[in-house]
Enzyme design. Structure first.
Site, PDB file in Angstrom:
ATOM      1  N   SER A  94       0.833  -1.212   0.000  1.00  0.00           N
ATOM      2  CA  SER A  94       0.000   0.000   0.000  1.00  0.00           C
ATOM      3  C   SER A  94       0.865   1.258   0.000  1.00  0.00           C
ATOM      4  CB  SER A  94      -0.891   0.021   1.238  1.00  0.00           C
ATOM      5  OG  SER A  94      -1.759  -1.081   1.238  1.00  0.00           O
TER       6      SER A  94
HETATM    7  N1  SAH Z   1      -1.219  -4.679   4.067  1.00  0.00           N
HETATM    8  C1  SAH Z   1      -0.430  -4.713   2.849  1.00  0.00           C
HETATM    9  C2  SAH Z   1      -1.292  -4.637   1.617  1.00  0.00           C
HETATM   10  C3  SAH Z   1      -1.334  -5.950   0.968  1.00  0.00           C
HETATM   11  S1  SAH Z   1      -2.302  -6.061  -0.500  1.00  0.00           S
HETATM   12  C4  SAH Z   1       0.629  -3.610   2.871  1.00  0.00           C
HETATM   13  O1  SAH Z   1       1.015  -3.168   3.918  1.00  0.00           O
HETATM   14  O2  SAH Z   1       1.125  -3.213   1.845  1.00  0.00           O
HETATM   15  C5  SAH Z   1      -3.677  -6.996   0.099  1.00  0.00           C
HETATM   16  C6  SAH Z   1      -3.397  -8.398   0.545  1.00  0.00           C
HETATM   17  O3  SAH Z   1      -4.648  -8.965   0.920  1.00  0.00           O
HETATM   18  C7  SAH Z   1      -2.822  -9.317  -0.525  1.00  0.00           C
HETATM   19  O4  SAH Z   1      -1.605  -9.846  -0.101  1.00  0.00           O
HETATM   20  C8  SAH Z   1      -3.889 -10.401  -0.672  1.00  0.00           C
HETATM   21  O5  SAH Z   1      -3.357 -11.687  -0.924  1.00  0.00           O
HETATM   22  C9  SAH Z   1      -4.587 -10.346   0.674  1.00  0.00           C
HETATM   23  N2  SAH Z   1      -5.934 -10.903   0.718  1.00  0.00           N
HETATM   24  C10 SAH Z   1      -6.928 -10.804  -0.203  1.00  0.00           C
HETATM   25  N3  SAH Z   1      -8.036 -11.466   0.203  1.00  0.00           N
HETATM   26  C11 SAH Z   1      -7.726 -12.010   1.421  1.00  0.00           C
HETATM   27  C12 SAH Z   1      -8.443 -12.809   2.359  1.00  0.00           C
HETATM   28  N4  SAH Z   1      -9.687 -13.196   2.148  1.00  0.00           N
HETATM   29  N5  SAH Z   1      -7.817 -13.173   3.492  1.00  0.00           N
HETATM   30  C13 SAH Z   1      -6.532 -12.786   3.747  1.00  0.00           C
HETATM   31  N6  SAH Z   1      -5.812 -12.040   2.901  1.00  0.00           N
HETATM   32  C14 SAH Z   1      -6.387 -11.646   1.754  1.00  0.00           C
END
Ligand code: SAH
Length: 222
Positions: free
Chosen positions: A72
């Protein structure tokens, strides 16, 4: 020559000035919570991205982390952290969507305990490595579908979802303490950041905030 260039780039990226510029920008963008700002300044964002992209680590952009997922942008990490904290100390936070663990590391500085769930196993491993490197010892990661939350560890002071949901999962609402806050992007094509506050056992107050852009919240694990 190449070696000198890359080490110079390294010095530039990690330098205090580069991170200070990021903080100045976050303040200009309206982030006010000093606890959040100091957490962000304490976490080196460049270690969370591949070396080829680390030159861009302190720009206000989301970047790819593999598996079709992204880290993010600093503004959104700061904004969501500020909304979760609401100027109060946090005891126990749940994050859905660990990704590379950047937001998780920031949460580890603003909350006593952090639980984070990720559905893609190699990302859990990657995040675990980064969080270990930064000695974030108050964090536990789980490889699971976060749509269900973590009922065995509920309730949580705050829940943050870092992937866009088509609707707000009831399981997550159930797992908030009374007075607790859920911050979640909702929508498919057009996504809007939502804040949900649990007012009482059965009452919730929902506020729509700003447009955002996240990868989708999916079901199951991989
Ligand atoms: N928090 C992260 C952003 C990651 S992007 C940061 O600091 O940059 C979002 C993440 O959510 C991805 O890795 C994706 O695999 C995960 N995701 C999507 N659906 C999900 C679910 N149902 N349960 C757990 N993780 C999920």
């Amino acid at each position: 020559m190449a070696l000198i260039r890359s080490s110079q780039a390294g010095i530039g990226m990690t330098s205090l000035r580069t991170r200070e510029r990021m903080l100045t920008r976050l303040r200009e963008q309206g982030i006010k919570d000093e606890v959040v700002l100091s957490a962000i300044s304490a976490i080196p964002r460049h270690i969370f991205v591949d070396e080829a992209l680390s030159i861009r680590a302190y720009e206000d952009v989301s970047l790819p982390i593999g598996f079709g997922q992204t880290i993010s942008q600093p503004y959104i990490v700061a904004r969501m952290s500020e909304l979760l904290r609401n100027d109060q100390p946090l005891q126990k936070v749940l994050e859905i969507g660990t990704g590379c663990g950047y937001q998780t590391a920031v949460l580890s500085k603003i909350s006593k305990e952090v639980y984070s769930v990720e559905r893609i196993r190699p990302l859990v491993m990657k995040a675990r490595g980064h969080l270990r490197e930064l000695k974030c010892i108050n964090v536990k990661l789980d490889h699971a579908d976060g749509n269900m939350g973590l009922p065995q560890l509920a309730p949580f002071d705050a829940i943050i979802v870092t992937a866009a949901a088509s609707h707000i999962p009831q399981d997550l609402l159930d797992q908030l303490v009374i007075g607790g806050r859920l911050v979640i992007p909702v929508g498919t094509d057009e996504q809007v950041l939502h804040l949900v506050e649990r007012i009482s056992q059965a009452e919730y107050r929902q506020t729509k905030l700003e447009p955002v852009k996240f990868v989708p919240l999916l079901g199951g694990t991989s």
